[in-house]
Design a protein around this motif. Structure first.
Motif, PDB file in Angstrom:
ATOM      1  N   TYR A  34       0.841  -1.198   0.000  1.00  0.00           N
ATOM      2  CA  TYR A  34       0.000   0.000   0.000  1.00  0.00           C
ATOM      3  C   TYR A  34       0.878   1.252   0.000  1.00  0.00           C
ATOM      4  O   TYR A  34       0.675   2.169  -0.796  1.00  0.00           O
ATOM      5  CB  TYR A  34      -0.942   0.000   1.213  1.00  0.00           C
ATOM      6  CG  TYR A  34      -1.668   1.305   1.398  1.00  0.00           C
ATOM      7  CD1 TYR A  34      -2.788   1.608   0.638  1.00  0.00           C
ATOM      8  CD2 TYR A  34      -1.208   2.265   2.296  1.00  0.00           C
ATOM      9  CE1 TYR A  34      -3.448   2.818   0.780  1.00  0.00           C
ATOM     10  CE2 TYR A  34      -1.867   3.474   2.452  1.00  0.00           C
ATOM     11  CZ  TYR A  34      -2.984   3.746   1.690  1.00  0.00           C
ATOM     12  OH  TYR A  34      -3.616   4.954   1.820  1.00  0.00           O
ATOM     13  N   GLN A  35       1.848   1.294   0.901  1.00  0.00           N
ATOM     14  CA  GLN A  35       2.720   2.470   1.004  1.00  0.00           C
ATOM     15  C   GLN A  35       3.490   2.726  -0.288  1.00  0.00           C
ATOM     16  O   GLN A  35       3.594   3.869  -0.736  1.00  0.00           O
ATOM     17  CB  GLN A  35       3.732   2.271   2.131  1.00  0.00           C
ATOM     18  CG  GLN A  35       3.177   2.480   3.487  1.00  0.00           C
ATOM     19  CD  GLN A  35       4.299   2.419   4.495  1.00  0.00           C
ATOM     20  OE1 GLN A  35       5.232   3.201   4.430  1.00  0.00           O
ATOM     21  NE2 GLN A  35       4.216   1.471   5.396  1.00  0.00           N
ATOM     22  N   THR A  37       2.706   1.882  -3.286  1.00  0.00           N
ATOM     23  CA  THR A  37       1.788   2.381  -4.306  1.00  0.00           C
ATOM     24  C   THR A  37       1.427   3.835  -4.023  1.00  0.00           C
ATOM     25  O   THR A  37       1.505   4.690  -4.907  1.00  0.00           O
ATOM     26  CB  THR A  37       0.516   1.513  -4.359  1.00  0.00           C
ATOM     27  OG1 THR A  37       0.887   0.158  -4.618  1.00  0.00           O
ATOM     28  CG2 THR A  37      -0.428   2.006  -5.447  1.00  0.00           C
ATOM     29  N   LEU A  38       1.058   4.121  -2.780  1.00  0.00           N
ATOM     30  CA  LEU A  38       0.651   5.474  -2.398  1.00  0.00           C
ATOM     31  C   LEU A  38       1.738   6.497  -2.709  1.00  0.00           C
ATOM     32  O   LEU A  38       1.476   7.534  -3.319  1.00  0.00           O
ATOM     33  CB  LEU A  38       0.315   5.500  -0.903  1.00  0.00           C
ATOM     34  CG  LEU A  38      -0.175   6.829  -0.346  1.00  0.00           C
ATOM     35  CD1 LEU A  38      -1.582   7.129  -0.858  1.00  0.00           C
ATOM     36  CD2 LEU A  38      -0.169   6.788   1.181  1.00  0.00           C
ATOM     37  N   ALA A  53      -3.071   2.080  -9.108  1.00  0.00           N
ATOM     38  CA  ALA A  53      -4.125   1.769  -8.139  1.00  0.00           C
ATOM     39  C   ALA A  53      -4.765   0.424  -8.468  1.00  0.00           C
ATOM     40  O   ALA A  53      -5.023  -0.387  -7.571  1.00  0.00           O
ATOM     41  CB  ALA A  53      -5.176   2.879  -8.118  1.00  0.00           C
ATOM     42  N   HIS A 106      -8.825   7.459  -4.107  1.00  0.00           N
ATOM     43  CA  HIS A 106      -7.985   7.431  -2.906  1.00  0.00           C
ATOM     44  C   HIS A 106      -6.518   7.638  -3.265  1.00  0.00           C
ATOM     45  O   HIS A 106      -5.838   8.478  -2.670  1.00  0.00           O
ATOM     46  CB  HIS A 106      -8.161   6.108  -2.162  1.00  0.00           C
ATOM     47  CG  HIS A 106      -7.259   5.993  -0.981  1.00  0.00           C
ATOM     48  ND1 HIS A 106      -7.484   6.694   0.184  1.00  0.00           N
ATOM     49  CD2 HIS A 106      -6.108   5.297  -0.794  1.00  0.00           C
ATOM     50  CE1 HIS A 106      -6.521   6.413   1.047  1.00  0.00           C
ATOM     51  NE2 HIS A 106      -5.679   5.568   0.474  1.00  0.00           N
ATOM     52  N   PHE A 107      -6.038   6.893  -4.229  1.00  0.00           N
ATOM     53  CA  PHE A 107      -4.621   6.988  -4.563  1.00  0.00           C
ATOM     54  C   PHE A 107      -4.276   8.286  -5.290  1.00  0.00           C
ATOM     55  O   PHE A 107      -3.191   8.824  -5.112  1.00  0.00           O
ATOM     56  CB  PHE A 107      -4.161   5.767  -5.373  1.00  0.00           C
ATOM     57  CG  PHE A 107      -3.934   4.562  -4.511  1.00  0.00           C
ATOM     58  CD1 PHE A 107      -2.794   4.459  -3.727  1.00  0.00           C
ATOM     59  CD2 PHE A 107      -4.858   3.534  -4.464  1.00  0.00           C
ATOM     60  CE1 PHE A 107      -2.573   3.360  -2.915  1.00  0.00           C
ATOM     61  CE2 PHE A 107      -4.648   2.424  -3.655  1.00  0.00           C
ATOM     62  CZ  PHE A 107      -3.505   2.340  -2.876  1.00  0.00           C
ATOM     63  N   ASN A 110      -5.427  11.070  -2.126  1.00  0.00           N
ATOM     64  CA  ASN A 110      -5.076  10.777  -0.722  1.00  0.00           C
ATOM     65  C   ASN A 110      -6.145  11.224   0.269  1.00  0.00           C
ATOM     66  O   ASN A 110      -5.903  11.172   1.475  1.00  0.00           O
ATOM     67  CB  ASN A 110      -3.741  11.394  -0.309  1.00  0.00           C
ATOM     68  CG  ASN A 110      -2.566  10.762  -1.005  1.00  0.00           C
ATOM     69  OD1 ASN A 110      -2.667   9.699  -1.594  1.00  0.00           O
ATOM     70  ND2 ASN A 110      -1.434  11.413  -0.940  1.00  0.00           N
ATOM     71  N   LEU A 164       0.002   8.145   7.194  1.00  0.00           N
ATOM     72  CA  LEU A 164      -0.851   7.647   6.130  1.00  0.00           C
ATOM     73  C   LEU A 164      -2.137   8.467   6.110  1.00  0.00           C
ATOM     74  O   LEU A 164      -2.497   9.078   7.110  1.00  0.00           O
ATOM     75  CB  LEU A 164      -1.175   6.165   6.349  1.00  0.00           C
ATOM     76  CG  LEU A 164       0.026   5.209   6.296  1.00  0.00           C
ATOM     77  CD1 LEU A 164      -0.427   3.790   6.614  1.00  0.00           C
ATOM     78  CD2 LEU A 164       0.723   5.259   4.958  1.00  0.00           C
ATOM     79  N   ARG A 168      -7.772   6.499   5.056  1.00  0.00           N
ATOM     80  CA  ARG A 168      -7.347   5.089   5.107  1.00  0.00           C
ATOM     81  C   ARG A 168      -7.386   4.572   6.545  1.00  0.00           C
ATOM     82  O   ARG A 168      -7.823   3.447   6.801  1.00  0.00           O
ATOM     83  CB  ARG A 168      -5.946   4.956   4.521  1.00  0.00           C
ATOM     84  CG  ARG A 168      -5.378   3.556   4.549  1.00  0.00           C
ATOM     85  CD  ARG A 168      -6.050   2.633   3.584  1.00  0.00           C
ATOM     86  NE  ARG A 168      -5.310   1.381   3.507  1.00  0.00           N
ATOM     87  CZ  ARG A 168      -5.801   0.268   3.036  1.00  0.00           C
ATOM     88  NH1 ARG A 168      -7.031   0.234   2.555  1.00  0.00           N
ATOM     89  NH2 ARG A 168      -5.087  -0.825   2.993  1.00  0.00           N
TER      90      ARG A 168
END
Length: 178
Positions: A34-35, A37-38, A53, A106-107, A110, A164, A168
């Motif tokens: 996740y991190q 990708t974010l 994503a 989301h991606f 954020n 984060l 999320r």
């Protein structure tokens, strides 16, 4: 004062949720995929961001004609948080639902939360009716408003500081809240 989006909330359950939230999400920072990708999503190339994503969410890659890609990109550039109404026409594309759209948003931003049935059930445990219907943009819009209300209403010690997105952390917390 409770935000309008939290009207009807069970205050005792809400306070319990906030007090338990740091423990509920203490391992969230360990999700390396996740991190990665974010934090790999930078710049203005929304279509590339959607691909990342989708890869994170294990979605089948989209294959669209150039004019559809341009329309999707323009839509993503136009939408402003917390609005989701302009995203509705994306539901007409094959294999696109609110879950996938929420992951994209989301991606890319954020701030939009990822739409999950477990998080909607967590909201229901708080006394907040939040239907889960992946084909209904209004249901996703209500979910976004509820999560925003939780962010606004959170006590200073209710939101863990772990680097984060708060959306999320609330999503994960709601999924794990019993």
């Amino acid at each position: 004062m409770i935000p309008v989006s939290l009207y009807g909330v069970n205050n005792d359950e809400l306070n319990r949720f906030y007090s338990e939230l740091p423990k509920l999400v203490e391992d969230a920072y360990e999700d390396r995929n996740y991190q990665e990708t974010l934090f790999s999503i930078v710049g203005e190339d929304n279509i590339q961001h959607l691909t990342k994503a989708d890869k994170w969410a294990k979605q089948k890659p989209f294959v669209w004609p150039e004019e559809v890609i341009m329309e999707v990109d323009m839509t993503l550039q136009t939408v402003k948080y917390p609005d989701v109404g302009l995203l509705e026409h994306l539901l007409t594309l094959d294999n696109i639902d609110c879950i996938r759209i929420s992951t994209w948003m989301h991606f890319i931003t954020n701030v939009y939360p990822i739409y999950t049935e477990k998080a909607c059930n967590g909201l229901k445990r708080l006394g907040l009716n939040s239907p889960f219907d992946p084909k209904d943009i209004a249901s996703y819009g209500l979910y976004v408003e509820r999560i925003e209300g939780l962010k606004i209403h959170a006590p200073a010690d209710g939101m863990p500081e772990i680097g984060l997105p708060r959306a999320r952390m609330l999503q994960i917390g709601l999924e794990r809240f019993q």
